[in-house]
Design an enzyme around this catalytic site. Sequence first.
Site, PDB file in Angstrom:
ATOM      1  N   THR A 224       2.026  -6.627   0.116  1.00 19.00           N
ATOM      2  CA  THR A 224       0.984  -6.071   0.975  1.00 19.00           C
ATOM      3  C   THR A 224      -0.406  -6.562   0.601  1.00 19.00           C
ATOM      4  O   THR A 224      -1.353  -6.311   1.344  1.00 19.00           O
ATOM      5  CB  THR A 224       1.005  -4.535   0.895  1.00 19.00           C
ATOM      6  OG1 THR A 224       0.779  -4.130  -0.464  1.00 19.00           O
ATOM      7  CG2 THR A 224       2.349  -3.985   1.369  1.00 19.00           C
TER       8      THR A 224
ATOM      9  N   HIS B 293       2.397  -2.484  16.374  1.00 18.11           N
ATOM     10  CA  HIS B 293       2.006  -1.240  17.043  1.00 18.11           C
ATOM     11  C   HIS B 293       1.019  -0.493  16.160  1.00 18.11           C
ATOM     12  O   HIS B 293       1.075  -0.589  14.928  1.00 18.11           O
ATOM     13  CB  HIS B 293       3.214  -0.348  17.331  1.00 18.11           C
ATOM     14  CG  HIS B 293       4.181  -0.943  18.309  1.00 18.11           C
ATOM     15  ND1 HIS B 293       4.003  -0.874  19.671  1.00 18.11           N
ATOM     16  CD2 HIS B 293       5.316  -1.652  18.116  1.00 18.11           C
ATOM     17  CE1 HIS B 293       4.993  -1.509  20.282  1.00 18.11           C
ATOM     18  NE2 HIS B 293       5.810  -1.985  19.362  1.00 18.11           N
TER      19      HIS B 293
ATOM     20  N   ARG C  80       3.897  -6.107  -7.375  1.00 25.79           N
ATOM     21  CA  ARG C  80       2.881  -6.156  -8.422  1.00 25.79           C
ATOM     22  C   ARG C  80       3.175  -7.328  -9.354  1.00 25.79           C
ATOM     23  O   ARG C  80       4.318  -7.750  -9.489  1.00 25.79           O
ATOM     24  CB  ARG C  80       2.880  -4.854  -9.230  1.00 25.79           C
ATOM     25  CG  ARG C  80       2.643  -3.611  -8.389  1.00 25.79           C
ATOM     26  CD  ARG C  80       2.628  -2.350  -9.243  1.00 25.79           C
ATOM     27  NE  ARG C  80       2.569  -1.150  -8.417  1.00 25.79           N
ATOM     28  CZ  ARG C  80       1.469  -0.640  -7.898  1.00 25.79           C
ATOM     29  NH1 ARG C  80       0.302  -1.248  -8.142  1.00 25.79           N
ATOM     30  NH2 ARG C  80       1.493   0.449  -7.168  1.00 25.79           N
TER      31      ARG C  80
ATOM     32  N   LYS D 205       4.482 -11.431 -14.157  1.00 22.39           N
ATOM     33  CA  LYS D 205       4.507 -12.588 -15.049  1.00 22.39           C
ATOM     34  C   LYS D 205       3.534 -13.639 -14.548  1.00 22.39           C
ATOM     35  O   LYS D 205       3.261 -13.717 -13.348  1.00 22.39           O
ATOM     36  CB  LYS D 205       5.925 -13.183 -15.099  1.00 22.39           C
ATOM     37  CG  LYS D 205       6.114 -14.328 -16.070  1.00 22.39           C
ATOM     38  CD  LYS D 205       7.565 -14.809 -16.075  1.00 22.39           C
ATOM     39  CE  LYS D 205       7.766 -15.953 -17.045  1.00 22.39           C
ATOM     40  NZ  LYS D 205       9.175 -16.415 -17.073  1.00 22.39           N
TER      41      LYS D 205
END
Length: 240
Positions: free
Chosen positions: A170, A122, A185, A188
Site C-alpha cells: 500500500t 469504487h 513492511r 531486509k
Amino acid sequence: MRKDHRPYWLKRAQLRWRNWRCRHFLLPQFDAIGREPEIMDPGSVRVFGRNVCFGDFPHLISTPDNCIRFTTLGHRGGDAFITVGDYVLISPGVRISAAESIRIGDACMIAANVYISDSDWHGIYNRARPFRCTAPVVLGNNVWIGDSAVICKGVSIGDNSVVGAGSVVTRDVPANTVVAGNPAREIKQINPRRRMITREALFADAFRQAHNLDELDKMLLQGNSFLGWLRALILPRRGD
C-alpha cells in the site's frame, strides 16, 4: 503425467502451431510488442482495452486453467496505459488492471496470481460511482513480485526490490528492499554493491539460448514415438 511422451517432431509441430496462433490472434491485440515474445498458451491471455505495450523478449506463462489478464479502462472513455519493459516474466493468473497508468520496468518477475491495480474502482461512500481513488503504479527494473501479492494504487517499487508472497503493498518500496506482510513492511535490505544477475542475461545471445533449448528437447524426448504418446494419452500406466 510424469514425463513428456511426445516425439521431438510432434513437439516442434505443436510449437509452430502455437506461434502461428500467437502471431495471428493474440499479438495484434497489443498496441506494441517487441522482439521474440514467448507465450505458453496464447488462448489464455486476455487483453481488454487499448494502450497495452510490451518491450522485447516478454515471457508469459499462461495456462488454460489460470489466465493472464491485461485490462485498461479509463474514466469516461479516457486513456489508460499498461507499459511493460524488456525481459519481463509474467506467470499464470496475473491480473493487471489500469484506470490511469501502470508501468513495469525491465527484467521484472511477476509470480502467479499477482494483482496489480492503480484504482480502487469504487468510492468508499459512493459505491455506485466507478473510477474513484486512482493513482499510477510504477515498478522499477528487476523487481520481483511474489505469489499472490497485491500491488495497490499509487505505489512505486524501486529497482531490484522484492515483494514477498501474499503481501499487500500500500506504500512505496525503496530500491534494494525486501518487503512482506499485510500491509507490506521492510524485512531486509539487498546489498546494492553485490553483482546482480537479471533476466537480461538469459537473452544476451538469444540464438544460442534457443539452440540450447532445442538441444535439450532432443535429449529429453529421445526414444519417444507417436504410438507411445497416443498410448500414454488413451491407456496411461503407472509411471507415465
